[in-house]
Design a protein around this motif. Sequence first.
Motif, mmCIF file in Angstrom:
data_model
loop_
_atom_site.group_PDB
_atom_site.id
_atom_site.type_symbol
_atom_site.label_atom_id
_atom_site.label_comp_id
_atom_site.label_asym_id
_atom_site.label_seq_id
_atom_site.Cartn_x
_atom_site.Cartn_y
_atom_site.Cartn_z
ATOM 1 N N SER A 119 0.840 -1.186 0.000
ATOM 2 C CA SER A 119 0.000 0.000 0.000
ATOM 3 C C SER A 119 0.882 1.246 0.000
ATOM 4 O O SER A 119 1.994 1.231 0.523
ATOM 5 N N LYS A 134 -3.392 4.205 -0.301
ATOM 6 C CA LYS A 134 -3.882 3.594 -1.537
ATOM 7 C C LYS A 134 -3.490 2.127 -1.509
ATOM 8 O O LYS A 134 -2.323 1.771 -1.524
ATOM 9 N N THR A 135 -4.503 1.274 -1.442
ATOM 10 C CA THR A 135 -4.266 -0.164 -1.376
ATOM 11 C C THR A 135 -3.920 -0.693 -2.768
ATOM 12 O O THR A 135 -4.185 -0.025 -3.773
#
Length: 159
Positions: A119, A134-135
């Motif tokens: 991430s 933000k994965t």
Amino acid sequence: MFRINKLTITLLCSNILIAGSLPAQTNDIEFLTLFTTPQERELINKNRYKKQQAKEEVVVAKTEEPQKVAEPEEEQKVELQEVKLSVSLAGVTISQSGQNIAWLNGKAFENGSKLDDGSTVYISTKIKNLVQIKTPDGKHHSITTGEKSDISYFKRIEG
């Protein structure tokens, strides 16, 4: 009082005369393009839109037999695994030099740094204390300072 009004009127008139006698600082060519005849306007438009005119082309459709594609013996199945990520944001340090740091799970991360699971950490410079993660599946998750956030996403398993 009458004397002040006379003086004001005299100054105003002299400024108008001086401003009117100064030459205009514009080119006469600019004004000529504003006033054209219909024939000149048509010629200008033809030259201006010459590149944008659509060319008519005849398209010949070829009919071909569809090619047979070799089918794989086994269809590949995509398996997804749910990953849970627990993140605690202790604080955000914003510096004037542009090196902003977010304290996640007791570690310091700069803007754009990656966590262990892949991430990415984003620290906003416009909105105060906004940190997003933000994965790997492309989703953004906002994190609040002082709170523990549980983020879950699906990761593709290759096999």
